[in-house]
Scaffold this active site. Structure first.
Site, PDB file in Angstrom:
ATOM      1  N   PHE A  26       0.840  -1.198   0.000  1.00  0.00           N
ATOM      2  CA  PHE A  26       0.000   0.000   0.000  1.00  0.00           C
ATOM      3  C   PHE A  26       0.878   1.252   0.000  1.00  0.00           C
ATOM      4  CE2 PHE A  26      -2.678   3.083   2.468  1.00  0.00           C
ATOM      5  CZ  PHE A  26      -3.719   3.178   1.550  1.00  0.00           C
ATOM      6  N   SER A  94       3.589  -6.855   2.550  1.00  0.00           N
ATOM      7  CA  SER A  94       2.610  -6.027   3.235  1.00  0.00           C
ATOM      8  C   SER A  94       1.217  -6.217   2.617  1.00  0.00           C
ATOM      9  CB  SER A  94       3.061  -4.560   3.203  1.00  0.00           C
ATOM     10  OG  SER A  94       2.323  -3.778   4.112  1.00  0.00           O
ATOM     11  N   MET A  95       0.586  -5.167   2.076  1.00  0.00           N
ATOM     12  CA  MET A  95      -0.710  -5.339   1.417  1.00  0.00           C
ATOM     13  C   MET A  95      -0.578  -6.296   0.240  1.00  0.00           C
ATOM     14  SD  MET A  95      -3.287  -2.596  -0.409  1.00  0.00           S
ATOM     15  CE  MET A  95      -2.328  -2.496  -1.936  1.00  0.00           C
ATOM     16  N   ASP A 194       8.945  -4.365  13.283  1.00  0.00           N
ATOM     17  CA  ASP A 194       8.194  -3.824  12.144  1.00  0.00           C
ATOM     18  C   ASP A 194       7.360  -2.664  12.669  1.00  0.00           C
ATOM     19  OD1 ASP A 194       6.327  -3.297  10.100  1.00  0.00           O
ATOM     20  OD2 ASP A 194       6.322  -5.376   9.427  1.00  0.00           O
ATOM     21  N   HIS A 224      10.083  -3.141   8.181  1.00  0.00           N
ATOM     22  CA  HIS A 224       8.924  -3.567   7.386  1.00  0.00           C
ATOM     23  C   HIS A 224       9.258  -3.875   5.922  1.00  0.00           C
ATOM     24  CE1 HIS A 224       4.813  -4.051   6.179  1.00  0.00           C
ATOM     25  NE2 HIS A 224       4.918  -3.089   5.291  1.00  0.00           N
TER      26      HIS A 224
END
Length: 254
Positions: A26, A94-95, A194, A224
Site C-alpha cells: 500500500f 505487506s498489502m 516492524d 517492514h
C-alpha cells in the site's frame, strides 16, 4: 501526472516453465520488489509485478481507488501468467501479501505463497476511525520507508491517503474471514521489528490458513520493507528454495 521514474511495472523472462506474480504494498511501487523479481528470474522463474491502480503517481490518485481495483489488477496479471506457465506462485509484501492471500482464496491452482510482513489487521485506534477520518481529512503521515539498512529508500508516497486506507481495512476483513480457504503451501517471512505491520498479523495468518505445509521465518535484521533491507537475500533465496521444492514435488508426483 505520469508514473514516477522507477515505479513502473515489470515483467521478466523465465526458463523453467514456472512463474511468480509479485504484489507490492500500500502506497508503494514495484521498485521495492525489483531485486526480488530479478533474483527469481535468474533462478528460472518468469516474473510479473504490476503497478497497482492509484499507485506510483501522486497520493491523491490512490484515494480515487478501492481494494477491488487493486485486486482486479493482480488477478488479471495472475491469469496472464497462468496462460504462459505450467505452475504459478504468488509473493507479496505487506498489502501485497494480503492480495496474495485473496488470490489463493479464489484460485486453488496457485502452487504456493511467499508472504513478507503481510497485513490482515491493525490494532491501533487509527484503523478503527479511518471511515470517519476519511470524511474530514484526505491524508495522514506516511507509512513508507520503514527500512533499517542505511541508504535504502522506498519509492512510496509521502502521505497516506485516508479513503484508500479505509478501503484497505475492508480488504483485511474479507481476507481474514476466509483464511481457512487458503490450502496452498505458505512461506511466511516476518520482521521481528516492524513499525508498520504489527506482530499479530503473522500470528493471525499462521493460525488461520488451512494448509499443513506452512513455514515461518523470522527476519532478525530488517524492518517492514524487508525486500530492501538486510534480510533481502534471505527472502530471495528462501523463495527460490520453497518454489523449487514444490516444483520438484509436482514433477515427482506426475
Amino acid at each position: 501526472m505520469g508514473v514516477l521514474a522507477g515505479a513502473e511495472p515489470f515483467a521478466l523472462p523465465g526458463t523453467s516453465g514456472a512463474g511468480f506474480l509479485l504484489c507490492h504494498g500500500f502506497t508503494a511501487t514495484p521498485a521495492g520488489l525489483r531485486g526480488w523479481g530479478e533474483h527469481l528470474s535468474a533462478a528460472g522463474f518468469a516474473v510479473r509485478c504490476p503497478l497497482l491502480p492509484g499507485h506510483g503517481t501522486r497520493w491523491q490518485d490512490l484515494n480515487r481507488t478501492t481494494w477491488q481495483d487493486w485486486y482486479g489488477a493482480v488477478r488479471e496479471e495472475l491469469l496472464a501468467l497462468r496462460a504462459e506457465c505450467d505452475q504459478v506462485f504468488v509473493g507479496g509484501l505487506s498489502m501485497g501479501g494480503t492480495l496474495a492471500l485473496a488470490l489463493a482464496q479464489e484460485f486453488d491452482w496457485i502452487s504456493g505463497l511467499v508472504l513478507v510482513n503481510p497485513s490482515v489487521t491493525r490494532l491501533s485506534m487509527d484503523a478503527k476511525v479511518l471511515p470517519l477520518l476519511a470524511r474530514v481529512i484526505p491524508s495522514i503521515p506516511a507509512i513508507g520507508n520503514d527500512i533499517a539498512k542505511p541508504g535504502e529508500i522506498e519509492l512510496a508516497y509521502p502521505r497516506t491517503p485516508v479513503r484508500a486506507a479505509a478501503s484497505l481495512a475492508k480488504l483485511w476483513r474479507v481476507v481474514r474471514t476466509r483464511l481457512d480457504q487458503v490450502s496452498q503451501p505458505v512461506l511466511l517471512l516476518h520482521s521481528r521489528v516492524d513499525h508498520v505491520v504489527e506482530p499479530e498479523n503473522a500470528r493471525i495468518v499462521l493460525a488461520g490458513v488451512a494448509g499443513t505445509d506452512v513455514t515461518e521465518v523470522v527476519l532478525e535484521k530488517s524492518f517492514h520493507v524487508a525486500t530492501q533491507d538486510y534480510d533481502a537475500e534471505l527472502i530471495f533465496n528462501r523463495s527460490v528454495e520453497f518454489a523449487r521444492r514444490l516444483r520438484a514435488g509436482q514433477v515427482g508426483a506426475g
